[in-house]
Design a protein around this motif. Structure first.
Motif, short mmCIF file in Angstrom:
data_model
loop_
_atom_site.label_atom_id
_atom_site.label_comp_id
_atom_site.label_asym_id
_atom_site.label_seq_id
_atom_site.Cartn_x
_atom_site.Cartn_y
_atom_site.Cartn_z
N THR A 181 87.85 12.13 -51.73
CA THR A 181 88.62 11.86 -50.77
C THR A 181 90.17 12.95 -50.68
N GLY A 182 90.41 13.43 -51.33
CA GLY A 182 91.89 14.71 -51.86
C GLY A 182 90.67 16.00 -50.83
N ILE A 183 89.11 16.51 -51.13
CA ILE A 183 88.41 17.60 -50.85
C ILE A 183 88.24 17.07 -49.70
N VAL A 184 88.02 16.27 -48.76
CA VAL A 184 87.18 16.22 -47.66
C VAL A 184 88.64 15.91 -46.66
N ASP A 185 90.15 14.98 -46.98
CA ASP A 185 91.22 15.42 -46.26
C ASP A 185 91.25 16.85 -45.97
N ARG A 186 91.07 17.27 -47.09
CA ARG A 186 91.57 19.27 -46.76
C ARG A 186 90.85 19.79 -46.11
N LEU A 187 89.53 19.37 -45.91
CA LEU A 187 88.05 19.92 -45.22
C LEU A 187 88.45 19.52 -43.55
N VAL A 188 88.53 18.31 -43.82
CA VAL A 188 89.07 18.00 -42.19
C VAL A 188 90.54 18.44 -41.25
N SER A 189 91.40 18.57 -42.81
CA SER A 189 92.90 19.48 -41.96
C SER A 189 92.23 21.21 -41.63
N ASP A 190 90.96 21.17 -42.45
CA ASP A 190 90.74 23.14 -41.83
C ASP A 190 90.12 22.46 -40.77
N GLY A 191 89.24 21.49 -40.10
CA GLY A 191 88.34 21.32 -39.12
C GLY A 191 86.80 21.66 -39.43
N LEU A 192 86.21 21.72 -41.20
CA LEU A 192 84.96 21.49 -41.14
C LEU A 192 84.18 20.82 -40.98
N VAL A 193 85.14 19.70 -41.23
CA VAL A 193 84.50 18.34 -41.45
C VAL A 193 84.89 17.37 -40.04
N LYS A 194 84.45 15.88 -40.11
CA LYS A 194 84.91 14.77 -39.06
C LYS A 194 84.66 13.71 -39.97
N ARG A 195 85.95 12.77 -39.55
CA ARG A 195 85.29 11.34 -39.87
C ARG A 195 85.30 10.91 -38.53
N ILE A 196 84.48 10.04 -38.36
CA ILE A 196 84.38 9.12 -37.45
C ILE A 196 84.46 7.60 -37.91
N MET A 197 84.72 6.49 -37.20
CA MET A 197 85.18 4.88 -37.73
C MET A 197 83.93 4.94 -37.62
N VAL A 198 83.40 3.71 -38.47
CA VAL A 198 82.85 3.22 -38.14
C VAL A 198 82.17 1.73 -37.50
N GLU A 199 81.67 1.50 -36.32
CA GLU A 199 82.19 0.36 -35.64
C GLU A 199 82.19 -0.82 -36.03
#
Length: 159
Positions: free
Chosen positions: A79-97
């Protein structure tokens, strides 16, 4: 000072232990080189690279639980790594319908380009580090590691 025993004078148990220690030293050395390379050439870390690599292989993205399971780390670490990757614009989160509590993470186009550039250079570094291992050696090593994995898998089924 004790004299070094020749391998043929050692028990098989002692030789296996020596090989294990040699594998650990080699792994640590290669990992150190990788960490330095990623830090110095790409201003990133090995855990971030590992997350990007896992997401690159999963084109449709991964749920966080699947990502942490694949990387063999806790959900909190990922979670911590993904949070930083999202803030750097390298990863995005998509909500599951169908499940408001779940999200899928995937590479952004920027993340995909960034990863491909790093992965090419990473592959060249690994090739250089192992350049003294020929095709025959690689086949023997692949066979050895396959046998070790079989033994590990059999142990997990029993235990």
């Amino acid at each position: 000072m004790t004299e070094q025993q020749k391998p043929e004078e050692m028990t098989i148990e002692k030789r296996r232990l020596r090989m294990w220690l040699r594998m650990l030293r080699t792994t640590k050395s290669v990992e150190t080189r990788l960490r330095e390379f990623l830090r110095d050439k790409h201003d990133t870390t090995l855990p971030r690279f590992d997350v990007l690599a896992a997401l690159y292989r999963a084109e449709d993205g991964l749920k966080m639980s699947a990502l942490s399971k694949q990387l063999l780390v806790s959900n909190g670490n990922v979670t911590g790594i993904v949070d930083r990757l999202v803030s750097d614009g390298l990863v995005k989160r998509i909500m599951v319908e169908n499940d408001r509590r779940s999200t899928v993470v995937c590479l952004s186009s920027k993340g995909r380009k960034n990863f491909l550039r790093m992965a090419d250079q990473h592959a060249m570094l690994i090739d250089g580090l192992f350049s003294n291992i020929d095709d025959t050696d690689l086949n023997v090593m692949a066979d050895i590691f396959a046998r070790l994995k079989q033994k590990e898998d059999a142990h997990e089924q029993i235990g």
